[in-house]
Design a protein around this motif. Structure first.
Motif, PDB file in Angstrom:
ATOM      1  N   ALA A  11       0.839  -1.042  -0.032  1.00  0.00           N
ATOM      2  CA  ALA A  11      -0.047  -0.011  -0.004  1.00  0.00           C
ATOM      3  C   ALA A  11       0.889   1.238   0.265  1.00  0.00           C
ATOM      4  CB  ALA A  11      -0.782  -0.130   1.163  1.00  0.00           C
ATOM      5  N   GLU A  12       1.974   1.359   0.633  1.00  0.00           N
ATOM      6  CA  GLU A  12       2.873   2.355   0.733  1.00  0.00           C
ATOM      7  C   GLU A  12       3.326   2.594  -0.546  1.00  0.00           C
ATOM      8  OE1 GLU A  12       7.023   3.724   2.892  1.00  0.00           O
ATOM      9  OE2 GLU A  12       6.222   1.833   3.500  1.00  0.00           O
ATOM     10  N   THR A  13       3.840   1.710  -1.373  1.00  0.00           N
ATOM     11  CA  THR A  13       4.443   1.734  -2.466  1.00  0.00           C
ATOM     12  C   THR A  13       3.412   2.260  -3.593  1.00  0.00           C
ATOM     13  OG1 THR A  13       6.133   0.168  -2.083  1.00  0.00           O
ATOM     14  CG2 THR A  13       5.676   0.602  -4.396  1.00  0.00           C
ATOM     15  N   LEU A  14       2.309   1.633  -3.632  1.00  0.00           N
ATOM     16  CA  LEU A  14       1.153   2.194  -4.592  1.00  0.00           C
ATOM     17  C   LEU A  14       0.919   3.458  -4.261  1.00  0.00           C
ATOM     18  CD1 LEU A  14      -0.508   0.662  -6.578  1.00  0.00           C
ATOM     19  CD2 LEU A  14      -2.195   0.372  -4.624  1.00  0.00           C
ATOM     20  N   ALA A  15       0.805   4.001  -2.900  1.00  0.00           N
ATOM     21  CA  ALA A  15       0.652   5.549  -2.583  1.00  0.00           C
ATOM     22  C   ALA A  15       1.470   6.260  -3.358  1.00  0.00           C
ATOM     23  CB  ALA A  15       0.423   5.668  -1.331  1.00  0.00           C
ATOM     24  N   ALA A  16       2.878   5.811  -3.470  1.00  0.00           N
ATOM     25  CA  ALA A  16       4.104   6.499  -3.772  1.00  0.00           C
ATOM     26  C   ALA A  16       3.743   6.532  -5.651  1.00  0.00           C
ATOM     27  CB  ALA A  16       5.474   6.091  -3.416  1.00  0.00           C
ATOM     28  N   PHE A  17       3.620   5.429  -5.870  1.00  0.00           N
ATOM     29  CA  PHE A  17       3.292   5.438  -7.391  1.00  0.00           C
ATOM     30  C   PHE A  17       2.150   6.461  -7.862  1.00  0.00           C
ATOM     31  CE2 PHE A  17       4.308   0.771  -8.591  1.00  0.00           C
ATOM     32  CZ  PHE A  17       5.622   1.012  -8.187  1.00  0.00           C
ATOM     33  N   ARG A  18       1.130   6.513  -7.087  1.00  0.00           N
ATOM     34  CA  ARG A  18      -0.081   7.263  -7.374  1.00  0.00           C
ATOM     35  C   ARG A  18       0.278   9.002  -7.395  1.00  0.00           C
ATOM     36  NH1 ARG A  18      -4.333   5.786  -3.912  1.00  0.00           N
ATOM     37  NH2 ARG A  18      -5.290   4.787  -5.545  1.00  0.00           N
ATOM     38  N   ALA A  19       1.220   9.180  -6.231  1.00  0.00           N
ATOM     39  CA  ALA A  19       1.607  10.519  -5.837  1.00  0.00           C
ATOM     40  C   ALA A  19       2.615  10.832  -7.090  1.00  0.00           C
ATOM     41  CB  ALA A  19       2.213  10.540  -4.689  1.00  0.00           C
ATOM     42  N   PHE A  20       3.448  10.191  -7.586  1.00  0.00           N
ATOM     43  CA  PHE A  20       4.324  10.343  -8.680  1.00  0.00           C
ATOM     44  C   PHE A  20       3.603  10.823  -9.871  1.00  0.00           C
ATOM     45  CE2 PHE A  20       7.101   9.092 -12.015  1.00  0.00           C
ATOM     46  CZ  PHE A  20       8.291   9.704 -11.951  1.00  0.00           C
ATOM     47  N   VAL A  21       2.611   9.887 -10.288  1.00  0.00           N
ATOM     48  CA  VAL A  21       1.863   9.782 -11.600  1.00  0.00           C
ATOM     49  C   VAL A  21       1.076  11.383 -11.621  1.00  0.00           C
ATOM     50  CG1 VAL A  21       0.009   9.189 -13.023  1.00  0.00           C
ATOM     51  CG2 VAL A  21       1.847   7.575 -12.108  1.00  0.00           C
ATOM     52  N   GLU A  22       0.517  11.416 -10.283  1.00  0.00           N
ATOM     53  CA  GLU A  22      -0.368  12.635 -10.248  1.00  0.00           C
ATOM     54  C   GLU A  22       0.332  13.941 -10.102  1.00  0.00           C
ATOM     55  OE1 GLU A  22      -2.657  11.862  -6.846  1.00  0.00           O
ATOM     56  OE2 GLU A  22      -4.172  10.673  -7.905  1.00  0.00           O
ATOM     57  N   GLY A  23       1.720  13.691  -9.509  1.00  0.00           N
ATOM     58  CA  GLY A  23       2.603  14.918  -9.573  1.00  0.00           C
ATOM     59  C   GLY A  23       3.148  15.246 -11.143  1.00  0.00           C
ATOM     60  N   ARG A  24       3.259  14.341 -11.845  1.00  0.00           N
ATOM     61  CA  ARG A  24       3.841  14.506 -13.149  1.00  0.00           C
ATOM     62  C   ARG A  24       2.624  15.058 -13.942  1.00  0.00           C
ATOM     63  NH1 ARG A  24       9.120  13.086 -14.419  1.00  0.00           N
ATOM     64  NH2 ARG A  24       8.339  12.661 -16.491  1.00  0.00           N
ATOM     65  N   GLN A  25       1.498  14.707 -13.788  1.00  0.00           N
ATOM     66  CA  GLN A  25       0.297  15.443 -14.575  1.00  0.00           C
ATOM     67  C   GLN A  25      -0.074  16.699 -14.275  1.00  0.00           C
ATOM     68  OE1 GLN A  25      -2.618  12.724 -13.480  1.00  0.00           O
ATOM     69  NE2 GLN A  25      -2.285  11.227 -15.111  1.00  0.00           N
ATOM     70  N   GLU A  26       0.374  17.176 -12.955  1.00  0.00           N
ATOM     71  CA  GLU A  26       0.170  18.503 -12.915  1.00  0.00           C
ATOM     72  C   GLU A  26       1.215  19.564 -13.389  1.00  0.00           C
ATOM     73  OE1 GLU A  26       0.184  18.770  -8.478  1.00  0.00           O
ATOM     74  OE2 GLU A  26      -1.373  17.551  -8.455  1.00  0.00           O
ATOM     75  N   THR A  27       2.212  19.091 -13.754  1.00  0.00           N
ATOM     76  CA  THR A  27       3.309  19.986 -14.408  1.00  0.00           C
ATOM     77  C   THR A  27       3.156  20.100 -15.845  1.00  0.00           C
ATOM     78  OG1 THR A  27       4.850  17.932 -14.803  1.00  0.00           O
ATOM     79  CG2 THR A  27       5.183  19.272 -12.934  1.00  0.00           C
TER      80      THR A  27
END
Length: 159
Positions: free
Chosen positions: A143-159
């Motif tokens: 769950a921790e790694t999945l949350a990091a994956f999600r945050a990474f993808v969402e962070g990349r979409q904002e830029t």
């Protein structure tokens, strides 16, 4: 198969040396991997059943076997287990239906797959390879790694 490349200087500085961890931590790592392997088949079946029902209104044993590339007796055995575990119901002459617990599990598995697949694509992996690789990774990621994956993808979409 590609040959592994040598890590860069920055990678070797940030990665710890390979050291045998203490037995308790080692046991926990292997326990987590075994548990993921046990749940992997269950999740694959309920997700596929949900997809088949969504696409054609029903999930038949013959269709499940064809999609998973296994024999019908293998599917029958797994469906019996899924019934016992409360994820599916089988109705004579009608097919397989998910229970509420089965639908929840299918939704969770699909969401994990989607996050892992999007993460891999964001890293530059081709969509087809990401789809195939996510099929295995989704069951083993914490769950921790999945949350990091999600945050990474969402962070990349904002830029």
């Amino acid at each position: 198969m590609q040959e592994p490349s040598e890590p860069s200087a920055s990678e070797t500085q940030s990665l710890p040396e390979t050291v045998l961890v203490d037995p308790e931590r080692h046991v926990e790592s292997f326990r987590q991997a075994r548990e993921a392997r046990r749940s992997e088949l269950v999740e694959d079946y309920v997700e596929l059943i949900d997809d088949l029902i969504g696409d054609g209104g029903e999930a038949r044993q013959v269709d499940i076997a064809a999609r998973l590339g296994v024999a019908q007796p293998t599917v029958a055995k797994m469906l019996k287990r899924l019934c016992e575990d409360g994820f599916v119901q089988q109705r004579p002459y009608r097919g397989v239906f998910l229970t509420e617990a089965g639908r929840r599990l299918a939704t969770q598995a699909r969401e994990r797959h989607r996050i892992v697949e999007r993460f891999l694509c964001t890293l530059g992996v081709s969509p087809e390879t990401a789809r195939r690789d996510a099929e295995g990774i989704e069951h083993h990621v914490s769950a921790e790694t999945l949350a990091a994956f999600r945050a990474f993808v969402e962070g990349r979409q904002e830029t």
